[in-house]
Design a protein around this motif. Sequence first.
Motif, PDB file in Angstrom:
ATOM      1  N   ALA A  38       0.808  -1.217   0.000  1.00  0.00           N
ATOM      2  CA  ALA A  38       0.000   0.000   0.000  1.00  0.00           C
ATOM      3  C   ALA A  38       0.843   1.269   0.000  1.00  0.00           C
ATOM      4  CB  ALA A  38      -0.939   0.003   1.207  1.00  0.00           C
ATOM      5  N   GLY A  39       2.169   1.146   0.103  1.00  0.00           N
ATOM      6  CA  GLY A  39       3.026   2.318   0.093  1.00  0.00           C
ATOM      7  C   GLY A  39       2.991   3.031  -1.237  1.00  0.00           C
ATOM      8  N   ALA A  40       3.282   4.319  -1.220  1.00  0.00           N
ATOM      9  CA  ALA A  40       3.154   5.138  -2.430  1.00  0.00           C
ATOM     10  C   ALA A  40       4.066   4.648  -3.553  1.00  0.00           C
ATOM     11  CB  ALA A  40       3.462   6.599  -2.091  1.00  0.00           C
ATOM     12  N   ARG A  41       5.318   4.301  -3.227  1.00  0.00           N
ATOM     13  CA  ARG A  41       6.231   3.860  -4.275  1.00  0.00           C
ATOM     14  C   ARG A  41       5.787   2.538  -4.887  1.00  0.00           C
ATOM     15  NH1 ARG A  41      11.201   4.427  -1.285  1.00  0.00           N
ATOM     16  NH2 ARG A  41      11.647   2.288  -1.925  1.00  0.00           N
ATOM     17  N   THR A  42       5.318   1.643  -4.049  1.00  0.00           N
ATOM     18  CA  THR A  42       4.877   0.349  -4.560  1.00  0.00           C
ATOM     19  C   THR A  42       3.607   0.486  -5.375  1.00  0.00           C
ATOM     20  OG1 THR A  42       5.973  -0.903  -2.807  1.00  0.00           O
ATOM     21  CG2 THR A  42       4.113  -1.961  -3.904  1.00  0.00           C
ATOM     22  N   LEU A  43       2.686   1.335  -4.935  1.00  0.00           N
ATOM     23  CA  LEU A  43       1.476   1.586  -5.732  1.00  0.00           C
ATOM     24  C   LEU A  43       1.845   2.109  -7.114  1.00  0.00           C
ATOM     25  CD1 LEU A  43      -0.986   3.217  -3.168  1.00  0.00           C
ATOM     26  CD2 LEU A  43      -1.402   1.146  -4.500  1.00  0.00           C
ATOM     27  N   ALA A  44       2.733   3.084  -7.148  1.00  0.00           N
ATOM     28  CA  ALA A  44       3.123   3.672  -8.430  1.00  0.00           C
ATOM     29  C   ALA A  44       3.814   2.641  -9.322  1.00  0.00           C
ATOM     30  CB  ALA A  44       4.040   4.869  -8.190  1.00  0.00           C
ATOM     31  N   ALA A  45       4.697   1.823  -8.730  1.00  0.00           N
ATOM     32  CA  ALA A  45       5.412   0.827  -9.524  1.00  0.00           C
ATOM     33  C   ALA A  45       4.453  -0.216 -10.082  1.00  0.00           C
ATOM     34  CB  ALA A  45       6.489   0.156  -8.676  1.00  0.00           C
ATOM     35  N   ARG A  46       3.532  -0.681  -9.243  1.00  0.00           N
ATOM     36  CA  ARG A  46       2.589  -1.703  -9.719  1.00  0.00           C
ATOM     37  C   ARG A  46       1.645  -1.142 -10.783  1.00  0.00           C
ATOM     38  NH1 ARG A  46       0.973  -5.672  -4.620  1.00  0.00           N
ATOM     39  NH2 ARG A  46       3.108  -6.453  -4.288  1.00  0.00           N
ATOM     40  N   GLN A  47       1.243   0.084 -10.627  1.00  0.00           N
ATOM     41  CA  GLN A  47       0.383   0.683 -11.649  1.00  0.00           C
ATOM     42  C   GLN A  47       1.130   0.805 -12.975  1.00  0.00           C
ATOM     43  OE1 GLN A  47      -0.770   4.307  -9.706  1.00  0.00           O
ATOM     44  NE2 GLN A  47      -2.544   3.375  -8.690  1.00  0.00           N
ATOM     45  N   ARG A  48       2.388   1.147 -12.908  1.00  0.00           N
ATOM     46  CA  ARG A  48       3.175   1.296 -14.135  1.00  0.00           C
ATOM     47  C   ARG A  48       3.444  -0.052 -14.804  1.00  0.00           C
ATOM     48  NH1 ARG A  48       9.534   2.451 -14.670  1.00  0.00           N
ATOM     49  NH2 ARG A  48       9.621   2.683 -16.937  1.00  0.00           N
ATOM     50  N   PHE A  49       3.823  -1.050 -14.028  1.00  0.00           N
ATOM     51  CA  PHE A  49       4.224  -2.336 -14.602  1.00  0.00           C
ATOM     52  C   PHE A  49       3.039  -3.230 -14.961  1.00  0.00           C
ATOM     53  CE2 PHE A  49       8.286  -1.027 -13.088  1.00  0.00           C
ATOM     54  CZ  PHE A  49       9.240  -1.775 -13.746  1.00  0.00           C
ATOM     55  N   PHE A  50       1.885  -3.026 -14.314  1.00  0.00           N
ATOM     56  CA  PHE A  50       0.753  -3.924 -14.550  1.00  0.00           C
ATOM     57  C   PHE A  50      -0.504  -3.226 -15.052  1.00  0.00           C
ATOM     58  CE2 PHE A  50       3.021  -6.122 -10.908  1.00  0.00           C
ATOM     59  CZ  PHE A  50       3.714  -6.996 -11.743  1.00  0.00           C
ATOM     60  N   GLY A  51      -0.534  -1.899 -15.028  1.00  0.00           N
ATOM     61  CA  GLY A  51      -1.713  -1.165 -15.456  1.00  0.00           C
ATOM     62  C   GLY A  51      -2.510  -0.669 -14.264  1.00  0.00           C
ATOM     63  N   ALA A  52      -2.832   0.619 -14.260  1.00  0.00           N
ATOM     64  CA  ALA A  52      -3.493   1.237 -13.107  1.00  0.00           C
ATOM     65  C   ALA A  52      -4.840   0.601 -12.807  1.00  0.00           C
ATOM     66  CB  ALA A  52      -3.655   2.744 -13.337  1.00  0.00           C
ATOM     67  N   ASP A  53      -5.536   0.130 -13.844  1.00  0.00           N
ATOM     68  CA  ASP A  53      -6.872  -0.423 -13.628  1.00  0.00           C
ATOM     69  C   ASP A  53      -6.847  -1.793 -12.962  1.00  0.00           C
ATOM     70  OD1 ASP A  53      -5.650  -1.323 -15.978  1.00  0.00           O
ATOM     71  OD2 ASP A  53      -7.563  -1.954 -16.838  1.00  0.00           O
ATOM     72  N   LEU A  54      -5.686  -2.400 -12.837  1.00  0.00           N
ATOM     73  CA  LEU A  54      -5.598  -3.726 -12.221  1.00  0.00           C
ATOM     74  C   LEU A  54      -5.072  -3.678 -10.792  1.00  0.00           C
ATOM     75  CD1 LEU A  54      -4.205  -5.897 -15.175  1.00  0.00           C
ATOM     76  CD2 LEU A  54      -6.557  -5.308 -14.607  1.00  0.00           C
ATOM     77  N   ILE A  55      -4.811  -2.471 -10.282  1.00  0.00           N
ATOM     78  CA  ILE A  55      -4.237  -2.324  -8.946  1.00  0.00           C
ATOM     79  C   ILE A  55      -5.223  -1.613  -8.027  1.00  0.00           C
ATOM     80  CG2 ILE A  55      -2.294  -1.421  -7.605  1.00  0.00           C
ATOM     81  CD1 ILE A  55      -1.560  -3.579  -9.689  1.00  0.00           C
ATOM     82  N   ASP A  56      -5.486  -2.195  -6.871  1.00  0.00           N
ATOM     83  CA  ASP A  56      -6.351  -1.557  -5.886  1.00  0.00           C
ATOM     84  C   ASP A  56      -5.636  -0.328  -5.337  1.00  0.00           C
ATOM     85  OD1 ASP A  56      -7.477  -0.898  -3.239  1.00  0.00           O
ATOM     86  OD2 ASP A  56      -8.689  -2.695  -3.532  1.00  0.00           O
ATOM     87  N   PRO A  57      -6.203   0.875  -5.485  1.00  0.00           N
ATOM     88  CA  PRO A  57      -5.499   2.097  -5.070  1.00  0.00           C
ATOM     89  C   PRO A  57      -5.351   2.223  -3.556  1.00  0.00           C
ATOM     90  CG  PRO A  57      -7.728   2.623  -5.751  1.00  0.00           C
ATOM     91  CD  PRO A  57      -7.519   1.184  -6.085  1.00  0.00           C
ATOM     92  N   GLU A  58      -6.085   1.437  -2.807  1.00  0.00           N
ATOM     93  CA  GLU A  58      -5.997   1.508  -1.344  1.00  0.00           C
ATOM     94  C   GLU A  58      -4.999   0.496  -0.776  1.00  0.00           C
ATOM     95  OE1 GLU A  58      -7.502   3.831   0.390  1.00  0.00           O
ATOM     96  OE2 GLU A  58      -8.452   4.636  -1.422  1.00  0.00           O
ATOM     97  N   THR A  59      -5.028  -0.724  -1.312  1.00  0.00           N
ATOM     98  CA  THR A  59      -4.203  -1.792  -0.740  1.00  0.00           C
ATOM     99  C   THR A  59      -2.988  -2.144  -1.594  1.00  0.00           C
ATOM    100  OG1 THR A  59      -5.421  -3.563  -1.855  1.00  0.00           O
ATOM    101  CG2 THR A  59      -6.292  -2.775   0.260  1.00  0.00           C
ATOM    102  N   GLY A  60      -2.995  -1.752  -2.871  1.00  0.00           N
ATOM    103  CA  GLY A  60      -1.920  -2.133  -3.771  1.00  0.00           C
ATOM    104  C   GLY A  60      -2.048  -3.548  -4.299  1.00  0.00           C
ATOM    105  N   ALA A  61      -3.126  -4.239  -3.962  1.00  0.00           N
ATOM    106  CA  ALA A  61      -3.323  -5.615  -4.421  1.00  0.00           C
ATOM    107  C   ALA A  61      -3.572  -5.635  -5.924  1.00  0.00           C
ATOM    108  CB  ALA A  61      -4.493  -6.254  -3.683  1.00  0.00           C
ATOM    109  N   VAL A  62      -3.109  -6.698  -6.579  1.00  0.00           N
ATOM    110  CA  VAL A  62      -3.354  -6.866  -8.007  1.00  0.00           C
ATOM    111  C   VAL A  62      -4.559  -7.773  -8.204  1.00  0.00           C
ATOM    112  CG1 VAL A  62      -0.962  -6.484  -8.665  1.00  0.00           C
ATOM    113  CG2 VAL A  62      -1.725  -8.804  -8.125  1.00  0.00           C
ATOM    114  N   ARG A  63      -5.331  -7.501  -9.232  1.00  0.00           N
ATOM    115  CA  ARG A  63      -6.527  -8.293  -9.501  1.00  0.00           C
ATOM    116  C   ARG A  63      -6.142  -9.727  -9.841  1.00  0.00           C
ATOM    117  NH1 ARG A  63     -10.244  -4.972 -13.652  1.00  0.00           N
ATOM    118  NH2 ARG A  63     -10.839  -7.147 -14.105  1.00  0.00           N
TER     119      ARG A  63
END
Length: 366
Positions: A38-63
Amino acid sequence: MCNIHPRALIGRRTALGGVFGAVTQRVAGHLEASAEPAGARTLAARQRFFGADLIDPETGAVRADQVVLSWVGCTTFALAIGGSVLLLDAWVPRFTSSGYVPATAQDLADLHPEAIFIGHGHFDHAGDAGRIAQACGAVVHGSAEHCAAIRAQVTDPSFPTVELGDADTLIGARHDFTVGNVAVTAIRHLHSAPTAPDRSDPAAPFFPIPDLRAMVTHPPTLDGVLHSLPRLRDQEGGVLLYQFRVPGFTLTWHDSAGPLTEKAPHVFDVLSGLAPTDVQIGAIQGFNQITNGLRDPRRYIESLRPTLFVPSHHDNWLPGVTSQAARYDVPLRTELARLTPAQRPELRTMHDPTDYVRPQRLTFAL
């Protein structure tokens, strides 16, 4: 099954490894510790590498209903599957050029992967594994030799490792385990190696013209060179092919394609016995291309019979020795055309540098 003692087959260094073998070991600088998902850097990295629509913006979990891969050069991929984030190999190219791949080892640590899977121990596959695992606590999977070498890359090797055999493990041996919701199988196979021309096979010798442009447009940096030089001595440590399975999807990944035809033909039966493969990501550049072209990659495809094949280890990660992936298109399509219609997969080419960190190229709905 043939009993092949692997000590005669492992330990091959890259050609450059011998040149720089006397370089003194240098401990690489630490990466910043990766935050929880859920940290800001990890959220940003996961959104970039996997697509923002597949990442929960609160928990950072991937679909969990999507499988996504981002290519990070050579055979390194960031993988989201079954709700887990994994790394396949762990190295960002930056030895003779820097910035050609738009990612860093810090970016991979920021993904906060649960596990890292090493296909073999050469620098261009495992050179960043220690620092990434140290920063995020990822579990490193590989042979005993891989795990020992990766722990030796850092001063605080407190991250966990899982040893999948060692130097005495027989070629073709199988290991089955789970990571989160993902079933994993690892198969011991061979590194690419030159063999005499196979007169019974129609594959033509192939060697692309080296491409030096990346060294001009993305010149090397001192940090990249100093980090890479000691890693050139890293040993192969055995080679592992991995299959990842979740309900409705199977991915098979291997970071080398060895001359099984001459040295371990029984492994073809082992590969044929795996679960049907939806997507195969396989290395196509290898030492045997000089005499036998892309025969070895084709024979892996024949055994695995994937629905979709994605080439890797064919990009310009070492300008002067390697070339751009597009130069492999014609010989690869020629080899696929030799397969029967039932064996012939769909081909999804990956070209450098445009397809680096481009998750939309490799997103699959379950």
